[in-house]
Design an enzyme around this catalytic site. Structure first.
Site, PDB file in Angstrom:
ATOM      1  N   HIS A 232       0.799  -1.215   0.000  1.00 15.22           N
ATOM      2  CA  HIS A 232       0.000   0.000   0.000  1.00 15.22           C
ATOM      3  C   HIS A 232       0.841   1.278   0.000  1.00 15.22           C
ATOM      4  CE1 HIS A 232      -3.178   2.706  -0.162  1.00 15.22           C
ATOM      5  NE2 HIS A 232      -2.521   3.386   0.741  1.00 15.22           N
ATOM      6  N   TYR A 236       1.894   5.319  -2.588  1.00 16.72           N
ATOM      7  CA  TYR A 236       2.196   6.732  -2.285  1.00 16.72           C
ATOM      8  C   TYR A 236       3.635   7.089  -2.647  1.00 16.72           C
ATOM      9  CZ  TYR A 236      -2.353   6.503  -0.243  1.00 16.72           C
ATOM     10  OH  TYR A 236      -3.693   6.310  -0.091  1.00 16.72           O
ATOM     11  N   HIS A 383      -9.269   0.831 -11.377  1.00 17.55           N
ATOM     12  CA  HIS A 383      -8.836   1.799 -10.359  1.00 17.55           C
ATOM     13  C   HIS A 383      -7.363   2.150 -10.520  1.00 17.55           C
ATOM     14  CE1 HIS A 383      -7.876   3.460  -6.390  1.00 17.55           C
ATOM     15  NE2 HIS A 383      -7.052   2.455  -6.164  1.00 17.55           N
ATOM     16  N   PHE A 384      -6.511   1.131 -10.654  1.00 20.86           N
ATOM     17  CA  PHE A 384      -5.098   1.511 -10.587  1.00 20.86           C
ATOM     18  C   PHE A 384      -4.547   2.065 -11.897  1.00 20.86           C
ATOM     19  CE2 PHE A 384      -4.215  -3.272 -10.759  1.00 20.86           C
ATOM     20  CZ  PHE A 384      -3.534  -3.292 -11.959  1.00 20.86           C
ATOM     21  N   HIS A 385      -5.298   1.921 -12.988  1.00 17.91           N
ATOM     22  CA  HIS A 385      -4.848   2.651 -14.181  1.00 17.91           C
ATOM     23  C   HIS A 385      -5.189   4.140 -14.075  1.00 17.91           C
ATOM     24  CE1 HIS A 385      -4.000  -1.315 -15.805  1.00 17.91           C
ATOM     25  NE2 HIS A 385      -3.220  -0.686 -16.676  1.00 17.91           N
ATOM     26  N   ARG A 446     -10.387 -10.102 -12.584  1.00 17.33           N
ATOM     27  CA  ARG A 446      -9.135  -9.522 -13.078  1.00 17.33           C
ATOM     28  C   ARG A 446      -8.158 -10.663 -13.352  1.00 17.33           C
ATOM     29  NH1 ARG A 446      -5.760  -7.044  -7.843  1.00 17.33           N
ATOM     30  NH2 ARG A 446      -4.197  -6.665  -9.455  1.00 17.33           N
ATOM     31  N   ARG A 447      -7.052 -10.351 -14.019  1.00 13.71           N
ATOM     32  CA  ARG A 447      -5.953 -11.287 -14.245  1.00 13.71           C
ATOM     33  C   ARG A 447      -6.428 -12.587 -14.881  1.00 13.71           C
ATOM     34  NH1 ARG A 447      -2.586 -10.539  -8.559  1.00 13.71           N
ATOM     35  NH2 ARG A 447      -1.176  -9.027  -9.434  1.00 13.71           N
TER      36      ARG A 447
HETATM   37 FE1  HAS Z   1      -5.615   2.196  -4.520  1.00 16.67          FE
HETATM   38  C1  HAS Z   1      -5.969  -1.230  -4.849  1.00 16.67           C
HETATM   39  C2  HAS Z   1      -7.726   2.179  -1.841  1.00 16.67           C
HETATM   40  C3  HAS Z   1      -5.087   5.587  -4.063  1.00 16.67           C
HETATM   41  C4  HAS Z   1      -2.882   2.057  -6.616  1.00 16.67           C
HETATM   42  N1  HAS Z   1      -4.629   0.716  -5.565  1.00 16.67           N
HETATM   43  C5  HAS Z   1      -4.957  -0.626  -5.585  1.00 16.67           C
HETATM   44  C6  HAS Z   1      -4.065  -1.324  -6.463  1.00 16.67           C
HETATM   45  C7  HAS Z   1      -3.156  -0.396  -6.935  1.00 16.67           C
HETATM   46  C8  HAS Z   1      -3.538   0.885  -6.357  1.00 16.67           C
HETATM   47  C9  HAS Z   1      -1.980  -0.646  -7.850  1.00 16.67           C
HETATM   48  O1  HAS Z   1      -8.973   0.125   0.038  1.00 16.67           O
HETATM   49  C10 HAS Z   1      -4.135  -2.802  -6.825  1.00 16.67           C
HETATM   50  C11 HAS Z   1      -3.197  -3.666  -6.039  1.00 16.67           C
HETATM   51  C12 HAS Z   1      -3.303  -5.095  -6.520  1.00 16.67           C
HETATM   52  O2  HAS Z   1      -2.674  -5.423  -7.533  1.00 16.67           O
HETATM   53  O3  HAS Z   1      -4.056  -5.869  -5.907  1.00 16.67           O
HETATM   54  N2  HAS Z   1      -6.322   3.620  -3.236  1.00 16.67           N
HETATM   55  C13 HAS Z   1      -7.213   3.399  -2.238  1.00 16.67           C
HETATM   56  C14 HAS Z   1      -7.537   4.672  -1.590  1.00 16.67           C
HETATM   57  C15 HAS Z   1      -6.798   5.638  -2.237  1.00 16.67           C
HETATM   58  C16 HAS Z   1      -6.024   4.956  -3.242  1.00 16.67           C
HETATM   59  C17 HAS Z   1      -8.473   4.885  -0.448  1.00 16.67           C
HETATM   60  N3  HAS Z   1      -4.263   3.558  -5.219  1.00 16.67           N
HETATM   61  C18 HAS Z   1      -4.213   4.887  -4.883  1.00 16.67           C
HETATM   62  C19 HAS Z   1      -3.091   5.494  -5.535  1.00 16.67           C
HETATM   63  C20 HAS Z   1      -2.470   4.497  -6.260  1.00 16.67           C
HETATM   64  C21 HAS Z   1      -3.219   3.289  -6.042  1.00 16.67           C
HETATM   65  C22 HAS Z   1      -2.706   6.949  -5.390  1.00 16.67           C
HETATM   66  C23 HAS Z   1      -1.249   4.524  -7.126  1.00 16.67           C
HETATM   67  C24 HAS Z   1      -0.509   5.566  -7.358  1.00 16.67           C
HETATM   68  N4  HAS Z   1      -6.653   0.758  -3.566  1.00 16.67           N
HETATM   69  C25 HAS Z   1      -7.426   0.953  -2.450  1.00 16.67           C
HETATM   70  C26 HAS Z   1      -7.935  -0.351  -1.970  1.00 16.67           C
HETATM   71  C27 HAS Z   1      -7.437  -1.317  -2.835  1.00 16.67           C
HETATM   72  C28 HAS Z   1      -6.640  -0.596  -3.807  1.00 16.67           C
HETATM   73  C29 HAS Z   1      -8.793  -0.617  -0.831  1.00 16.67           C
HETATM   74  C30 HAS Z   1      -7.670  -2.829  -2.764  1.00 16.67           C
HETATM   75  C31 HAS Z   1      -8.706  -3.257  -3.726  1.00 16.67           C
HETATM   76  C32 HAS Z   1      -8.832  -4.754  -3.766  1.00 16.67           C
HETATM   77  O4  HAS Z   1      -9.806  -5.270  -3.233  1.00 16.67           O
HETATM   78  O5  HAS Z   1      -7.955  -5.426  -4.330  1.00 16.67           O
HETATM   79  C33 HAS Z   1      -6.775   7.111  -1.862  1.00 16.67           C
HETATM   80  O6  HAS Z   1      -5.484   7.484  -1.475  1.00 16.67           O
HETATM   81  C34 HAS Z   1      -7.251   7.997  -2.960  1.00 16.67           C
HETATM   82  C35 HAS Z   1      -7.314   9.461  -2.542  1.00 16.67           C
HETATM   83  C36 HAS Z   1      -7.431  10.364  -3.734  1.00 16.67           C
HETATM   84  C37 HAS Z   1      -8.273  11.370  -3.877  1.00 16.67           C
HETATM   85  C38 HAS Z   1      -8.287  12.184  -5.143  1.00 16.67           C
HETATM   86  C39 HAS Z   1      -7.851  13.616  -4.932  1.00 16.67           C
HETATM   87  C40 HAS Z   1      -7.731  14.317  -6.238  1.00 16.67           C
HETATM   88  C41 HAS Z   1      -6.712  15.110  -6.606  1.00 16.67           C
HETATM   89  C42 HAS Z   1      -6.710  15.684  -7.999  1.00 16.67           C
HETATM   90  C43 HAS Z   1      -6.653  17.204  -8.046  1.00 16.67           C
HETATM   91  C44 HAS Z   1      -6.956  17.683  -9.428  1.00 16.67           C
HETATM   92  C45 HAS Z   1      -6.110  18.414 -10.213  1.00 16.67           C
HETATM   93  C46 HAS Z   1      -6.535  18.716 -11.602  1.00 16.67           C
HETATM   94  C47 HAS Z   1      -4.793  18.868  -9.767  1.00 16.67           C
HETATM   95  C48 HAS Z   1      -9.210  11.765  -2.802  1.00 16.67           C
HETATM   96  C49 HAS Z   1      -5.589  15.435  -5.700  1.00 16.67           C
HETATM   97  C50 HAS Z   1      -7.144  20.068 -11.696  1.00 16.67           C
HETATM   98  C51 HAS Z   1      -7.459  20.314 -13.107  1.00 16.67           C
HETATM   99  C52 HAS Z   1      -8.085  21.406 -13.569  1.00 16.67           C
HETATM  100  C53 HAS Z   1      -8.371  21.512 -14.997  1.00 16.67           C
HETATM  101  C54 HAS Z   1      -8.516  22.494 -12.679  1.00 16.67           C
HETATM  102 CU    CU Z   2      -3.827   0.165  -0.869  1.00 10.47          CU
END
Ligand code: HAS
Ligand code: CU
Length: 557
Positions: A232, A236, A383-385, A446-447
């Site tokens: 996990h 980050y 999700h992860f893409h 998946r997979r």
């Molecule tokens: Fe995740 C599974 C929960 C974030 C990557 N995640 C994965 C896997 C990967 C991954 C690779 O709770 C699969 C692993 C595997 O192979 O089994 N993830 C979360 C949560 C967050 C989260 C709560 N994940 C990420 C990030 C990753 C990533 C970041 C990679 C870099 N994830 C999970 C959970 C699983 C999971 C379970 C397990 C699922 C399962 O059952 O297998 C949070 O950190 C997300 C918080 C993000 C936000 C978004 C904020 C938005 C922002 C954008 C600002 C906009 C801008 C654009 C700058 C609240 C900051 C402005 C543009 C204009 C034009 C104005």
């Molecule tokens: Cu995680």
């Protein structure tokens, strides 16, 4: 197109420094190109066009071997090499001094390269077809584990080089606040070094002895627990370098300023303490972990949402500040005033937009009962893409659009082509990820090869087609962007003598030197991180290690 050039470098990296950072990028982009080749193959397989049999003559014997190459090269190698290279530049440029022990950083880098080769050979020989999570009892060739260990240790050594450099700077600068980008880079590295203790324990304590033959069996539950201790926070480690750019560089690229230096620091510190103690959200369906502990990790997962929400607020406020200075008006119309013609900016804005969806999906993943519906379905790669494949990769590509000109002293080749590349990737990702989420909710695993599977119900077909189409568009877009980076690096045109592309370091609206001291001190946060990890993992690790059952015989896929 405006990628700023300047004639008065603040601190010019030496030629050796630039070459060293550039070497990281060469390996990172090579991994990305090779790893991404398999993306459209998998996506097209889902759409019913299986091209894998034609790859047998190149030694790729199965969908799973291709998927292993895709995951290891893209998720582990592209990211780690890009990040260590980028953070090297950030430390040197941010502290405005050379690395204290350049030989140490070079040692770390070459160790990573040796590790990469050691891990890649068995994968290519189909002797480590264990996917990027290498869950036992699937067993890989020993060299795969040795290789991954060297990559991790090499990255640690590069990090030690950063710490010594910082330490020397600190001794000369009394109470001066650490420049934000440097603090953020160091926190990222410390987070990584804490996080990887889990996978170090897994490989050195369980998998290596097992694969060498010193142990007959392995304990899959303990292995998975160690794996997700790292797995996990690993996400980050990928994300935070993109945040370094979104907070510390992007505002400058849009003619603005960082909205709040203090909030930016707070977000990074929160990631340091909250990233690790929540790995059980990947193990909600693992029997053997009591539901109370899953609950605790679930709550902690919701708390790590906050630093990303802080980021959402602060980065958009910084963008708005810049856009209004550029003449933007209106409640949302200011968005049009952002420099959308600059491919580096556009790539990062599109990355942010996609991350909003990825982040919301993360909230669904983290909710125990919803997770039971989506776990191990196509939803998860959807999700992860959006996260590592968009927020991270698209941001890194955007960074490369100024970084490569900075390192090579050559202007970016064809910014228009770069724009076409990032927009194509963005559109492809919208189609692909939406289809993956939807078909996942319908139950598609998946997979798994899906295209020609006899059990696939007709209502999946349209979505699987969209997976194939979106995945192919993504590949075309990404390769277009990579061609721009490669032509820039290898073209002969140079910038006029004395001109060069500077690192865009943003000032903040609040005075950096007035940032509260507690946001520039390591000790409280390190203690906080250690305490939370001990509380969230200690009892379960003691229990699992005490009751270790290394009884699973190896399974070679
Ligand atoms: Fe995740 C599974 C929960 C974030 C990557 N995640 C994965 C896997 C990967 C991954 C690779 O709770 C699969 C692993 C595997 O192979 O089994 N993830 C979360 C949560 C967050 C989260 C709560 N994940 C990420 C990030 C990753 C990533 C970041 C990679 C870099 N994830 C999970 C959970 C699983 C999971 C379970 C397990 C699922 C399962 O059952 O297998 C949070 O950190 C997300 C918080 C993000 C936000 C978004 C904020 C938005 C922002 C954008 C600002 C906009 C801008 C654009 C700058 C609240 C900051 C402005 C543009 C204009 C034009 C104005
Ligand atoms: Cu995680």
């Amino acid at each position: 197109m405006t990628i700023a050039t300047t004639t008065s470098p603040v601190y010019p990296l030496t030629k050796e420094d630039r070459r060293f950072v550039g070497l990281h990028l060469v390996i990172a982009f090579s991994a990305l190109v090779i790893g991404s080749l398999f993306g459209p193959l998998q996506a097209l397989e889902h759409a019913g066009l299986d091209l894998y049999p034609s790859l047998e003559r190149f030694g790729i014997q199965s969908y799973y071997q291709g998927l292993t190459l895709h995951g290891v090269l893209n998720a582990l190698i592209w990211t780690t090499f890009f990040i260590t290279g980028f953070l090297t530049l950030v430390v040197i440029r941010g502290l405005q001094r050379p690395l204290a022990l350049p030989w140490l950083n070079r040692l770390g880098f070459w160790m990573m390269v040796v590790g990469l080769v050691a891990a890649a050979i068995p994968i290519l020989l189909n002797k480590a077809t264990v996917l990027y999570t290498f869950y036992p009892p699937m067993e890989a060739n020993t060299w795969f584990y040795v290789g991954l260990t060297l990559v991790v240790v090499g990255s640690w050594i590069e990090g030690w080089g950063f710490y010594v450099t910082y330490w020397r700077w600190r001794k000369e600068h009394g109470t001066t606040r650490t420049p934000f980008i440097v603090l953020a880079a160091l926190i990222t590295m410390v987070l990584w070094q804490i996080a990887t203790l889990g996978v170090a324990a897994e490989i050195l304590g369980l998998l290596l002895p097992w694969s060498i033959g010193l142990a007959d069996g392995v304990d899959p539950l303990l292995s998975r627990t160690f794996f997700w201790f790292t797995g996990h926070p690993l996400v980050y480690f990928w994300l935070l370098p993109a945040y370094v750019s979104w907070y510390g560089m992007l505002p400058k690229q849009v003619d603005g300023k960082l909205f709040s230096n203090s909030l930016a620091r707070l977000a990074f510190w929160l990631f340091l303490i909250l990233s690790t103690p929540l790995g059980f959200h990947h193990q909600f369906v693992d029997p053997g972990i009591p539901s109370g502990w899953k609950y605790i990790h679930s709550i902690l997962t919701f708390s790590v949402f906050f630093p990303s929400l802080l980021t959402f607020f602060t980065v958009i406020a910084s963008l708005e500040y810049g856009a209004r200075k550029r003449g933007g008006t209106g409640r949302l119309a200011w968005i049009k005033a952002l420099p959308w013609k600059n491919p580096s900016v556009t790539a990062q804005l599109l990355a942010g937009i996609l991350f909003v969806f990825g982040g919301i999906g993360g909230l669904a993943n983290a909710s125990y009962n919803v997770n039971l519906v989506l776990h191990n379905t196509a939803w998860v790669p959807g999700h992860f893409h959006l996260t590592v494949g968009s927020a991270v990769t698209l941001s890194f590509v955007g960074i490369a659009f100024w970084l490569v000109p900075h390192l090579t002293r050559k202007p970016l080749w064809s910014p228009k082509t770069a724009l076409v590349g990032v927009w194509t990737y963005f559109v492809g990702m919208l189609i692909f990820s939406n289809a993956m989420h939807t078909v996942g909710l319908l139950g598609a695993p998946r997979r798994t090869t899906l295209g020609l599977a006899p059990y696939v119900p007709p209502e999946w077909t349209g979505h699987l087609w969209r997976v194939g189409f979106g995945g192919t568009l993504m590949w075309i877009g990404l390769m277009t962007a990579v061609v721009v980076v490669a032509v820039t690096a290898f073209r002969s045109t140079r910038l006029p003598e004395g001109e060069y592309v500077d690192v865009p370091v943003a000032e903040s609206i609040d005075d950096e030197q007035q940032v509260p001291v507690w946001l520039d001190r390591w000790m409280p946060w390190l203690v906080g991180a250690a305490v939370l990890i001990i509380l969230a993992y200690g009892p379960q690790l003691i229990d699992k290690i005490g009751g270790m059952a290394p009884t699973s015989p190896p399974f070679t896929p």
